[in-house]
Design a protein around this motif. Sequence first.
Motif, PDB file in Angstrom:
ATOM      1  N   PRO A  39      85.267  32.444  13.322  1.00 50.58           N
ATOM      2  CA  PRO A  39      84.400  33.439  12.685  1.00 50.58           C
ATOM      3  C   PRO A  39      85.162  34.629  12.097  1.00 50.58           C
ATOM      4  O   PRO A  39      84.673  35.292  11.195  1.00 50.58           O
ATOM      5  CB  PRO A  39      83.466  33.883  13.809  1.00 50.58           C
ATOM      6  CG  PRO A  39      84.161  33.521  15.068  1.00 50.58           C
ATOM      7  CD  PRO A  39      85.042  32.352  14.755  1.00 50.58           C
ATOM      8  N   THR A  67      80.545  27.533  15.629  1.00 50.75           N
ATOM      9  CA  THR A  67      80.239  27.077  14.277  1.00 50.75           C
ATOM     10  C   THR A  67      81.239  25.997  13.894  1.00 50.75           C
ATOM     11  O   THR A  67      82.449  26.188  14.031  1.00 50.75           O
ATOM     12  CB  THR A  67      80.300  28.251  13.284  1.00 50.75           C
ATOM     13  OG1 THR A  67      79.373  29.257  13.712  1.00 50.75           O
ATOM     14  CG2 THR A  67      79.924  27.800  11.879  1.00 50.75           C
ATOM     15  N   TYR A  68      80.719  24.875  13.396  1.00 55.73           N
ATOM     16  CA  TYR A  68      81.531  23.703  13.083  1.00 55.73           C
ATOM     17  C   TYR A  68      81.180  23.164  11.703  1.00 55.73           C
ATOM     18  O   TYR A  68      80.131  23.470  11.133  1.00 55.73           O
ATOM     19  CB  TYR A  68      81.283  22.584  14.105  1.00 55.73           C
ATOM     20  CG  TYR A  68      81.711  22.928  15.502  1.00 55.73           C
ATOM     21  CD1 TYR A  68      82.973  22.569  15.958  1.00 55.73           C
ATOM     22  CD2 TYR A  68      80.863  23.614  16.359  1.00 55.73           C
ATOM     23  CE1 TYR A  68      83.376  22.900  17.248  1.00 55.73           C
ATOM     24  CE2 TYR A  68      81.257  23.936  17.653  1.00 55.73           C
ATOM     25  CZ  TYR A  68      82.514  23.575  18.082  1.00 55.73           C
ATOM     26  OH  TYR A  68      82.910  23.889  19.359  1.00 55.73           O
ATOM     27  N   THR A  69      82.043  22.318  11.193  1.00 55.15           N
ATOM     28  CA  THR A  69      81.742  21.443  10.081  1.00 55.15           C
ATOM     29  C   THR A  69      82.348  20.092  10.439  1.00 55.15           C
ATOM     30  O   THR A  69      82.989  19.959  11.484  1.00 55.15           O
ATOM     31  CB  THR A  69      82.255  21.983   8.732  1.00 55.15           C
ATOM     32  OG1 THR A  69      81.683  21.208   7.677  1.00 55.15           O
ATOM     33  CG2 THR A  69      83.778  21.948   8.655  1.00 55.15           C
ATOM     34  N   GLN A  91      77.834  24.175   7.344  1.00 55.89           N
ATOM     35  CA  GLN A  91      78.167  24.634   8.688  1.00 55.89           C
ATOM     36  C   GLN A  91      77.076  24.230   9.679  1.00 55.89           C
ATOM     37  O   GLN A  91      75.895  24.222   9.344  1.00 55.89           O
ATOM     38  CB  GLN A  91      78.340  26.153   8.707  1.00 55.89           C
ATOM     39  CG  GLN A  91      79.522  26.620   7.887  1.00 55.89           C
ATOM     40  CD  GLN A  91      79.747  28.114   8.003  1.00 55.89           C
ATOM     41  OE1 GLN A  91      79.010  28.840   8.671  1.00 55.89           O
ATOM     42  NE2 GLN A  91      80.785  28.588   7.342  1.00 55.89           N
ATOM     43  N   VAL A  93      75.770  25.362  13.401  1.00 52.65           N
ATOM     44  CA  VAL A  93      75.873  26.395  14.445  1.00 52.65           C
ATOM     45  C   VAL A  93      75.267  25.834  15.724  1.00 52.65           C
ATOM     46  O   VAL A  93      74.102  25.447  15.751  1.00 52.65           O
ATOM     47  CB  VAL A  93      75.156  27.695  14.028  1.00 52.65           C
ATOM     48  CG1 VAL A  93      75.236  28.726  15.147  1.00 52.65           C
ATOM     49  CG2 VAL A  93      75.755  28.246  12.742  1.00 52.65           C
TER      50      VAL A  93
END
Length: 185
Positions: A39, A67-69, A91, A93
């Motif tokens: 972040p 938070t990922y992708t 993204q 969350v």
Amino acid sequence: AIKTISPTLAEGKYIGGRITDASGSPVSGVSVTAMFINPETSLSFGVRAANTSADGTYLISGIDPGTYTLMAFSPDYGWSYLGGSRDSLTQIVISSSSPGASGQDISFPRGYAISGNLSTGDGSEGRVCAAAYKSNDSDMGWGDYVTSNCFTAPGPWKLKGLTPGTYRVRFDAQSGNLRSVFLGG
């Protein structure tokens, strides 16, 4: 003195979904990586991965809230990302109160290939690795690395999982008295 440590591991979160090709058919054997997005810097790095099953589904478990992708790789289709590309990442969350996120599906665009035949000047056998670089708007540099594989010369070679564009291919001799060569683009 011996000290006893008794940790309690918290239950991890998960990300799951399905990987398909452009026609909607499942793609098995795809490596799907959860990329944590920092972040403070917006930089991402892989934290956990899973492979898709025969029906194209995957489940990445044991991740922390955050938070990922997603990034997916298949030797036949190349790279794909949640949201379509590296430039348009979606993204995910995952809060501490959520068990995780399902329905995180990725569809590979149609894959293209470059192929040909390797030969040596004297017909001798050698190991050759080919790497594809997608040319960018500038003529400077090799371009962006896309994929690579190794082959036996003389014989056929094929690099799969490419998107439309102009490519340069570097052929690096791994054995024998052969010189490397750069072709295309």
